[in-house]
Design a protein around this motif. Structure first.
Motif, PDB file in Angstrom:
ATOM      1  N   PHE A   6      15.905 -49.728 -82.941  1.00 36.01           N
ATOM      2  CA  PHE A   6      16.317 -51.073 -83.346  1.00 36.01           C
ATOM      3  C   PHE A   6      16.368 -52.015 -82.143  1.00 36.01           C
ATOM      4  CE2 PHE A   6      19.974 -54.003 -83.742  1.00 36.01           C
ATOM      5  CZ  PHE A   6      19.481 -54.821 -84.734  1.00 36.01           C
ATOM      6  N   ILE A   7      16.964 -51.563 -81.068  1.00 33.27           N
ATOM      7  CA  ILE A   7      17.115 -52.405 -79.874  1.00 33.27           C
ATOM      8  C   ILE A   7      15.765 -52.684 -79.221  1.00 33.27           C
ATOM      9  CG2 ILE A   7      18.048 -52.412 -77.507  1.00 33.27           C
ATOM     10  CD1 ILE A   7      20.077 -53.085 -79.659  1.00 33.27           C
ATOM     11  N   LEU A   8      14.878 -51.725 -79.235  1.00 32.22           N
ATOM     12  CA  LEU A   8      13.600 -51.903 -78.550  1.00 32.22           C
ATOM     13  C   LEU A   8      12.552 -52.621 -79.388  1.00 32.22           C
ATOM     14  CD1 LEU A   8      13.313 -48.506 -76.670  1.00 32.22           C
ATOM     15  CD2 LEU A   8      14.007 -50.732 -75.784  1.00 32.22           C
ATOM     16  N   ARG A   9      12.902 -52.989 -80.605  1.00 37.22           N
ATOM     17  CA  ARG A   9      11.982 -53.780 -81.419  1.00 37.22           C
ATOM     18  C   ARG A   9      11.757 -55.127 -80.761  1.00 37.22           C
ATOM     19  NH1 ARG A   9      14.179 -54.072 -87.332  1.00 37.22           N
ATOM     20  NH2 ARG A   9      14.205 -51.873 -87.762  1.00 37.22           N
ATOM     21  N   GLY A  10      10.580 -55.685 -80.946  1.00 35.78           N
ATOM     22  CA  GLY A  10      10.278 -56.991 -80.362  1.00 35.78           C
ATOM     23  C   GLY A  10      11.163 -58.090 -80.912  1.00 35.78           C
ATOM     24  N   ASN A  11      11.537 -58.000 -82.191  1.00 37.00           N
ATOM     25  CA  ASN A  11      12.323 -59.068 -82.815  1.00 37.00           C
ATOM     26  C   ASN A  11      13.678 -59.237 -82.132  1.00 37.00           C
ATOM     27  OD1 ASN A  11      10.242 -58.312 -84.462  1.00 37.00           O
ATOM     28  ND2 ASN A  11      11.366 -58.598 -86.354  1.00 37.00           N
ATOM     29  N   VAL A  12      14.338 -58.130 -81.818  1.00 37.22           N
ATOM     30  CA  VAL A  12      15.667 -58.205 -81.215  1.00 37.22           C
ATOM     31  C   VAL A  12      15.578 -58.802 -79.821  1.00 37.22           C
ATOM     32  CG1 VAL A  12      17.645 -56.842 -80.456  1.00 37.22           C
ATOM     33  CG2 VAL A  12      16.511 -56.289 -82.602  1.00 37.22           C
ATOM     34  N   ILE A  13      14.595 -58.373 -79.045  1.00 31.63           N
ATOM     35  CA  ILE A  13      14.430 -58.901 -77.690  1.00 31.63           C
ATOM     36  C   ILE A  13      14.115 -60.395 -77.754  1.00 31.63           C
ATOM     37  CG2 ILE A  13      13.097 -58.708 -75.555  1.00 31.63           C
ATOM     38  CD1 ILE A  13      14.866 -56.260 -76.166  1.00 31.63           C
ATOM     39  N   GLU A  14      13.215 -60.785 -78.645  1.00 31.92           N
ATOM     40  CA  GLU A  14      12.863 -62.200 -78.775  1.00 31.92           C
ATOM     41  C   GLU A  14      14.069 -63.028 -79.203  1.00 31.92           C
ATOM     42  OE1 GLU A  14       9.612 -62.269 -81.494  1.00 31.92           O
ATOM     43  OE2 GLU A  14       8.246 -61.301 -80.085  1.00 31.92           O
ATOM     44  N   LEU A  15      14.874 -62.481 -80.107  1.00 33.53           N
ATOM     45  CA  LEU A  15      16.064 -63.188 -80.554  1.00 33.53           C
ATOM     46  C   LEU A  15      17.058 -63.358 -79.408  1.00 33.53           C
ATOM     47  CD1 LEU A  15      17.607 -64.475 -82.872  1.00 33.53           C
ATOM     48  CD2 LEU A  15      18.507 -62.228 -83.437  1.00 33.53           C
ATOM     49  N   ALA A  16      17.232 -62.323 -78.606  1.00 32.70           N
ATOM     50  CA  ALA A  16      18.143 -62.412 -77.462  1.00 32.70           C
ATOM     51  C   ALA A  16      17.664 -63.473 -76.473  1.00 32.70           C
ATOM     52  CB  ALA A  16      18.265 -61.052 -76.778  1.00 32.70           C
ATOM     53  N   VAL A  17      16.378 -63.500 -76.203  1.00 31.81           N
ATOM     54  CA  VAL A  17      15.822 -64.512 -75.295  1.00 31.81           C
ATOM     55  C   VAL A  17      16.025 -65.907 -75.892  1.00 31.81           C
ATOM     56  CG1 VAL A  17      13.671 -65.397 -74.302  1.00 31.81           C
ATOM     57  CG2 VAL A  17      14.187 -62.954 -74.210  1.00 31.81           C
ATOM     58  N   ALA A  18      15.822 -66.045 -77.196  1.00 33.61           N
ATOM     59  CA  ALA A  18      15.997 -67.349 -77.844  1.00 33.61           C
ATOM     60  C   ALA A  18      17.438 -67.825 -77.745  1.00 33.61           C
ATOM     61  CB  ALA A  18      15.572 -67.267 -79.307  1.00 33.61           C
TER      62      ALA A  18
END
Length: 142
Positions: free
Chosen positions: A8-20
């Motif tokens: 879950f954490i390594l999914r692209g969506n979560v990382i992109e959301l955190a950056v956003a």
């Protein structure tokens, strides 16, 4: 369970959301500074409103003998602040970016080859006429 969390954490969506969220927080600071140091003084030039929170306060007595204050000025101040932020975001960030994208698209279209126009598809009637003609040809050969 741990593997599922890691996936879950390594999914692209979560990382992109955190950056956003991080970029959005920094962006909010920039917009707030522009509003506080440029827009609010301009509004202050138009009318004297040191604190809208106290400007339209309406005290109302309660049944218990106390008093409740409706701060309509705070609501108006929040609306003005929202509109000021929206104006800054649009004219400082959105409008220039849209203009930049339009110019970039225009440059790409100038350098691109002209698109060949496709022939329009036949209508149902035209297709039925073609089918009828083909069937007549087949029957005449037989």
């Amino acid at each position: 369970m741990i593997k599922g969390f890691r996936d879950f954490i390594l999914r692209g969506n979560v990382i992109e959301l955190a950056v956003a969220v991080v970029i959005g927080t920094a962006f909010t600071a920039i917009v707030n500074v522009i509003v506080a140091s440029v827009i609010n003084p301009l509004i202050g030039l138009l009318f004297k409103a040191d604190s809208l929170n106290d400007a339209l306060a309406v005290p109302v007595p309660t049944l218990g003998g106390g008093e409740v204050t409706f701060a309509f000025g705070a609501v108006i101040g929040a609306i003005i602040n929202f509109l000021a932020v929206a104006v800054v975001v649009y004219f400082v960030f959105v409008f220039p970016m849209n203009s930049f994208k339009e110019r970039a698209d225009a440059r790409r279209k100038i350098g691109a080859e002209p698109e060949a126009e496709e022939a329009p598809l036949p209508t149902e009637t035209e297709l039925l006429v073609q089918i009828r003609d083909l069937l007549e040809k087949q029957q005449s050969k037989a």
